[in-house]
Scaffold this active site. Sequence first.
Site: not given
Length: 258
Positions: A13, A16, A18, A111-112, A132, A135
Amino acid sequence: MNKPLLSELIIDIGNTSIAFASFKDNKINLFVKMKTNLMLRHDEVFSFFKENFDFNVNQVFISSVVPILNGIFENVIFSFFKIKPLFISFDLNYDLTFNPYKSGKFLLGSDVFANLVAAIENYSFENVLVVDLGTACTIFAVSRQDGILGGLINSGPLINFNSLLDNAYLLKKFSISTPSNLLERTTSGSVNSGLFYQYKYLIEGVYRDIKKMYKKEFNLIIAGGNANLLLPLIEIEFIFNIHLTVEGIRILGNSIVF
């Protein structure tokens, strides 16, 4: 007819979009996305699941940087699959082949964190710089021996582009594309050049500097949905993996120590 069993569904999630990835035999066999909307309703998410996921799963692992949506997805997943998803985060305990936090834990987006874990666990690299471009533009270094070394976070290409259009009166909306030249002669071409060359020089500059700083060789992995237009400009050898984040989420989900 019974639905075929696919054991894992991975959900990322993001701000910007999912991303959803299902894994079978350790390979992704479905990868779809939906636009992130803070006003998403239960019935909208349920309909999306019904349309795309005509199969059973044993486990659902989620990384989320939009906490307001966590409850909706947890409820939909329980309604649809009759299981409770696991949310991965940097502060849980994991059984990995390396220690990400050798020098102590610190706040890091899930996420990182997933990207960095996948960069070490899925590749035979000792030191990796992970970029990465989503956004945000995140650039983090990780070492098999020393764990997560740290990184930089900047706004992503589309954020910069839209901010420029919103604040420059005479600039009109146009499609972004990979620039043909560093020095362009049209306004739109110059904006494209400025937009993408800044990330080229940022990535290549950080890459060169960390090699000097740590006196070690680093491999470069690039991920993110906004990376494709930048890749032709990068003059350092790299690996592009659009699925790096979901691969990392899956690794972490299967490595949680309860």
